[in-house]
Structure formats: structure tokens, C-alpha cells
Design a protein around this motif. Structure first.
Motif, PDB file in Angstrom:
ATOM      1  N   UNK A  96       0.905  -1.145   0.036  1.00 57.58           N
ATOM      2  CA  UNK A  96      -0.033   0.123  -0.118  1.00 57.58           C
ATOM      3  C   UNK A  96       1.070   1.197   0.082  1.00 57.58           C
ATOM      4  N   UNK A  97       0.687   1.821  -1.026  1.00 61.05           N
ATOM      5  CA  UNK A  97       1.609   3.359  -1.112  1.00 61.05           C
ATOM      6  C   UNK A  97       1.009   4.561  -0.767  1.00 61.05           C
ATOM      7  N   UNK A  98       1.381   5.651  -0.266  1.00 57.54           N
ATOM      8  CA  UNK A  98       0.953   6.835  -0.125  1.00 57.54           C
ATOM      9  C   UNK A  98      -0.106   6.542   1.248  1.00 57.54           C
ATOM     10  N   UNK A  99      -1.062   7.422   1.239  1.00 60.31           N
ATOM     11  CA  UNK A  99      -1.984   7.236   2.450  1.00 60.31           C
ATOM     12  C   UNK A  99      -1.479   7.267   3.641  1.00 60.31           C
ATOM     13  N   UNK A 100      -2.464   7.069   4.629  1.00 64.75           N
ATOM     14  CA  UNK A 100      -2.223   7.216   5.973  1.00 64.75           C
ATOM     15  C   UNK A 100      -2.802   6.044   6.883  1.00 64.75           C
ATOM     16  N   UNK A 101      -1.935   5.432   7.622  1.00 62.99           N
ATOM     17  CA  UNK A 101      -2.157   4.263   8.480  1.00 62.99           C
ATOM     18  C   UNK A 101      -2.362   4.357   9.834  1.00 62.99           C
ATOM     19  N   UNK A 102      -3.543   4.149  10.632  1.00 57.11           N
ATOM     20  CA  UNK A 102      -3.771   4.098  12.020  1.00 57.11           C
ATOM     21  C   UNK A 102      -4.048   3.065  12.616  1.00 57.11           C
ATOM     22  N   UNK A 103      -3.857   3.013  13.911  1.00 59.66           N
ATOM     23  CA  UNK A 103      -4.324   1.841  14.765  1.00 59.66           C
ATOM     24  C   UNK A 103      -5.608   1.861  15.374  1.00 59.66           C
ATOM     25  N   UNK A 104      -6.395   0.963  15.487  1.00 60.10           N
ATOM     26  CA  UNK A 104      -7.801   1.075  16.037  1.00 60.10           C
ATOM     27  C   UNK A 104      -7.945  -0.362  16.715  1.00 60.10           C
ATOM     28  N   UNK A 105      -9.100  -0.324  17.451  1.00 59.64           N
ATOM     29  CA  UNK A 105      -9.337  -1.883  18.071  1.00 59.64           C
ATOM     30  C   UNK A 105      -9.837  -2.797  17.118  1.00 59.64           C
ATOM     31  N   UNK A 106      -9.689  -4.009  17.354  1.00 58.80           N
ATOM     32  CA  UNK A 106     -10.245  -5.099  16.639  1.00 58.80           C
ATOM     33  C   UNK A 106     -11.478  -5.183  16.527  1.00 58.80           C
ATOM     34  N   UNK A 107     -12.322  -4.483  17.353  1.00 55.95           N
ATOM     35  CA  UNK A 107     -13.844  -4.293  17.312  1.00 55.95           C
ATOM     36  C   UNK A 107     -14.158  -3.572  16.138  1.00 55.95           C
ATOM     37  N   UNK A 108     -13.550  -2.258  16.198  1.00 55.84           N
ATOM     38  CA  UNK A 108     -13.881  -1.265  15.276  1.00 55.84           C
ATOM     39  C   UNK A 108     -13.463  -1.869  13.832  1.00 55.84           C
ATOM     40  N   UNK A 109     -12.363  -2.394  13.621  1.00 58.69           N
ATOM     41  CA  UNK A 109     -12.127  -2.979  12.248  1.00 58.69           C
ATOM     42  C   UNK A 109     -13.042  -3.909  11.877  1.00 58.69           C
ATOM     43  N   UNK A 110     -13.639  -4.878  12.779  1.00 57.87           N
ATOM     44  CA  UNK A 110     -14.637  -5.890  12.450  1.00 57.87           C
ATOM     45  C   UNK A 110     -15.699  -5.025  12.008  1.00 57.87           C
TER      46      UNK A 110
END
Lengths: 262, 239
Positions: free
Chosen positions: B155-169
Motif C-alpha cells: 500500500x503506497x501513500x495514504x495514512x495508516x492508523x491503529x484502532x481496536x479489533x472491534x472497530x475494524x470488524x
């Protein structure tokens, strides 16, 4: 110079005043003990009353799970990290490792830097929790439990254990049941629950029980001082009953935290 | 103790905590049930071992769905990983799990010894978990089951951030999550969600990336209606 000395004579010293109050309280306690009667406790509780409890999950954002507990003047924060890969130096283990560490802030006790023996408390915390944590579910990895006592107001270890159990559940670590812990002190014929630091200083003996209420299992029992058989039975039953009630508070906290997240 | 023995599946879709008895097998004769994450059998009872919501999928699959900061790898999960080291045969990838994951250099579409991809440390990769075992490091692949690259890869460019596993689900749930639906109507952006609690967002303008990221982070504690109203207020400020 004499004028300066005269000026300082009348100045108010909070530390000295606090020390004076503590001395008065200890004298009063000693007098009650000599009488061996049913005496009022400094905070107005009866012998079988615990201090008001406040518990909360998630105060530390960087940790996998965390909890904060406040029982009267005792304030504790516990952070759980992991499961994370064990260090290369450690031997292979098909069960996980539980690493516990208890520390005190320098301002936790009235006399600066006079915290309890951290190594002893760390070992006791490990002993109380290892029976509840399903270590086989995370082989080759380590779960770190860091407890920090912000203010020591008596019965520190039981509060640390209960708070650590809440933090482990918050971190999603597989546990058989929540572990709650309560201590009692013996004063002559009297047994008092959840003693403060002043009461701990004058106790004849103490019992601390770490208990899993749903499984009806004791994970740790620590006994100090002189106890008769009958008194031990009463004290342990009293602790187990208090642990069951405390566990209900922990359950509510976890459910509240889960519903807030949704 | 009796108060913690409800009738079968009475706790389904309710919150459970470790030690709660969720099923009493004595009352369930001639039934086969499957236990998922967060549950264990103890004599004649099924007990919860982690805090979360008890779920049931017909006919009789029970599990506890919880939201955590750490991720436990599971086969066929799509994850966002960060390359932390390169070896001759594997890339070592951090997927927020207990151990680093292996991404074989040949686990790419048309992967041969001659065209090995060169990933620097810190490269963000969207991959699929193909092996997950508690005593072994998980193994990833940048191909789908048919051997095609599909959406996987760098994955190029963009922005990555961490969340909880519940939110990603929640973001990956079907039907489409209200927050993504509301944002998608007004803004154009790309999003990749890993079940390990990582989200990657890319958009033509940095302001859009910031709006989308903030909206997703804040949406965790909001209901569907709350999510829509939050998006509306964010977009009003943007225009």
C-alpha cells in the motif's frame, strides 16, 4: 538572627501537624485495643465494612489493557502489555509466561520513598494471578503486568490483585475467572476487614485471600501473626464473602466498558 | 452460583465476562455445539474466558466477540502488516500479534526466484493469513485462494492508523458500516481495513484523509445515527 528565629516559631508546618494527628490516632487505637471493646474505626466503618471502591478500565491508552482502582485512600493503576514475544534469551516454553511487577511512586507513602518491598509484592501478585490466567493459550509469549501504587492507604496488595485481574480481562487475556482479593486484620478478639495503613501498623495478625468466585477456588492465602483455628475459619469466610461482592463490581465495570465501546 | 446458570443461549448477544456460565450442558441432551474463541467447557457447563458479547451462528456455533488492542491471528483474516525485517526467504511482518508473521518471498502473484519483490523496512502490506498456530509464527500471503493478487500487496501513500479489533470488524461488517456509507456519499477515498485493528486511508487531498481518519477513529463509541450526524457536521465544516 533572633528576630528571624522568632518569626519562624509561629509559622504553620503542615507536616508536623499531620504527624501530630497520626500520633493522636495511634494513641486512640492503642487505647481501644487495650480495652478490647467494639470501637469505632477512624473512617467511621464497622468492623465488617469495606472501604468505598471505585474502579475503571482503560486509563492507559498505550497498554493492551489497563485498570484503575481507588479504595479509600489507596490508589492503584495496573497496565497489561502483551501477549508479546518472549526474549530470545528465554528457553522455549509451550505455555506462556506471566511477568508481574509492583512499584510505588515516591509520594505514595507519608514518608517519601518508603514503599513496601516491591519484589515480595511482585512475587505474591504473580502467585495470585497465575492460577487464573490460561497460560497454555499463548505459548512462547509473555504477558507483562505492571502495577503502580499512586497512594498507599493500607491493604495495597489485595487492591493490586483485584485491579490486575480487571486489567487482564480488559486486555482480552484468557482467564478462568476474575480474581478478587481482600485482607482482614486481627486485633485481640476482633477481626476487621480491609484495614487502613494505621490499622495495619497495630494488627496482631492478618489474612489475605485471593479468590475466584465463579469457580469457588482460592488462588492465594497469606497468613501472618497468631491465629486460632476458629478465628482463621471466620476470617477466610469473611474474605470470601467480600471477594464475591467485589467480583460483582468488577463484572459490572467490564460490562459497562464493553457497552460504552459499542 | 445458581444465578449464573441461565437457560441455553439466554445470554446470546449479551455481555459476558470471564467466569460466567453461558450454557448448561445438563439441559442440552443430544445436541452438538461448536465452541469458538472466548469459551471453554468445564464439566457440564460452558464458561466464558474473555469479556465481550456472546454470539451464536445457526445452528449451534457459540463464541465471544470482543474488542481488543492486540490481535490473535486467525486463518483467512485479511491484515495490514508492517515489514520489520527482510530475510532471504521471508519478510518479517508486524501484524500486532503475539509473534511476527512470515511473508514468503514467493507468496505473490507469479512469484519466482527471479522477480522477488524488494520491500524496505517500514513498508505497509495488505495480506491474508494462511497459517495461524499458537506455537508457530503466522504465515501471510499476498494472493487470494486462486493465486491472483486481487487487492493484496504493498500500500503506497495514504495514512495508516491503529484502532481496536472491534472497530475494524465493524468497518468490514455487512451491510456497509454507516460511517463509511455516509462518508462515501460525499467524499472520494480509498480504504483498506485489516482485522488486526489497522486502517489505511488514501484520498486525493490531505484534508480528506484527515477527515476520514478522524471520523473513523471517533465512530467507535457512536451508534449508527450518531455516526451519520457526526459525518454531516464534519462535512459542513469542510465545505
Amino acid at each position: 538572627m533572633s528576630a528571624a528565629a522568632a518569626a519562624t516559631d509561629g509559622t504553620y508546618s503542615p507536616a508536623a501537624a499531620a504527624g501530630e494527628k497520626r500520633r493522636e490516632r495511634k494513641e486512640e487505637l492503642r487505647r481501644h485495643l487495650a480495652e478490647d471493646a467494639d470501637w469505632p474505626r477512624a473512617d467511621g466503618r464497622s468492623f465488617h465494612d469495606c472501604r468505598p471502591a471505585f474502579m475503571q478500565t482503560g486509563p492507559t491508552t498505550a497498554a493492551s489493557g489497563s485498570a484503575y482502582a481507588e479504595f479509600g485512600k489507596t490508589k492503584v493503576i495496573v497496565s497489561v502489555f502483551g501477549p508479546r514475544e518472549s526474549k530470545k534469551a528465554m528457553l522455549y516454553s509451550d505455555t506462556g509466561r506471566l511477568n508481574c511487577n509492583v512499584s510505588y511512586t515516591t509520594f505514595a507513602t507519608p514518608i517519601r520513598g518508603q514503599g513496601m518491598d516491591n519484589k515480595e509484592y511482585s512475587a505474591m501478585l504473580h502467585k495470585a494471578l497465575e492460577g487464573a490466567v490460561m497460560l497454555h493459550t499463548f505459548p512462547k509469549t509473555t504477558v507483562d503486568v505492571f502495577a503502580l501504587v499512586l497512594e498507599s492507604g493500607g491493604s495495597d496488595l489485595p487492591i493490586i490483585i483485584s485491579c490486575a485481574s480487571l486489567a487482564l480481562a480488559d486486555a482480552g487475556i484468557m482467564i478462568y475467572d476474575l480474581v478478587t482479593s481482600v485482607s482482614v486484620s486481627c486485633f485481640g478478639k476482633n477481626i476487621i476487614i480491609d484495614p487502613t495503613s494505621d490499622e495495619e501498623a497495630w494488627q496482631d495478625g492478618s489474612i489475605m485471600v485471593a479468590y475466584m468466585p465463579a469457580r469457588k477456588e482460592i488462588t492465594q492465602l497469606t497468613l501472618t501473626g497468631e491465629w486460632s483455628d476458629g478465628k482463621i475459619t471466620n476470617a477466610v469466610e469473611l474474605c470470601m464473602d467480600a471477594c464475591s461482592k467485589l467480583c460483582d463490581i468488577l463484572r459490572e465495570r467490564l460490562k459497562d466498558a464493553a457497552s460504552l465501546a459499542e | 452460583m445458581e444465578s449464573r446458570k441461565p437457560p441455553p443461549s439466554a445470554l446470546v448477544d449479551n455481555h459476558v465476562v470471564p467466569g460466567d456460565v453461558v450454557l448448561d450442558l445438563a439441559e442440552m441432551t443430544n445436541q452438538t455445539i461448536k465452541l469458538g474463541a472466548g469459551l471453554r467447557q468445564d464439566c457440564d457447563t460452558i464458561q466464558a474466558t474473555s469479556a465481550g458479547r456472546l454470539r451464536l451462528s445457526k445452528p449451534s456455533k457459540y463464541w465471544v466477540e470482543s474488542s481488543q488492542k492486540r490481535y490473535i491471528p486467525s486463518v483467512e483474516d485479511t491484515v495490514l502488516g508492517v515489514v520489520v525485517d527482510t530475510k532471504p526467504d521471508n519478510f518479517l511482518v508486524d501484524i500486532k500479534g503475539p509473534n511476527l508473521a512470515f511473508l514468503p518471498v514467493l507468496a505473490f502473484e507469479g512469484g519466482t526466484r527471479r522477480n522477488i519483490p524488494k520491500f524496505e523496512i517500514g513498508t505497509l502490506i495488505y495480506a491474508r493469513v494462511v497459517k495461524a498456530n499458537s506455537i508457530m509464527n503466522p504465515e501471510l500471503s499476498c494472493m487470494d485462494a486462486t493465486g491472483k493478487a486481487a487487492e493484496f500487496g504493498q500500500l503506497k501513500d495514504g495514512y495508516m492508523f491503529d484502532t481496536s479489533t472491534g472497530l475494524s470488524r465493524m468497518l468490514l461488517s455487512s451491510p456497509t458500516c454507516p460511517i463509511l456509507e455516509a462518508l462515501g456519499k460525499k467524499l472520494s477515498f480509498e480504504i483498506a481495513v485489516g482485522l488486526n485493528g489497522r486502517v489505511w486511508v488514501n484520498a486525493p487531498s490531505p484534508s480528506n484523509v484527515i477527515v476520514v481518519s478522524n471520523a473513523i477513529i471517533k465512530s467507535e463509541s457512536l451508534s449508527g445515527i450518531g455516526q451519520r450526524s457526526m459525518v454531516e457536521s464534519l462535512l459542513e465544516r469542510l465545505s
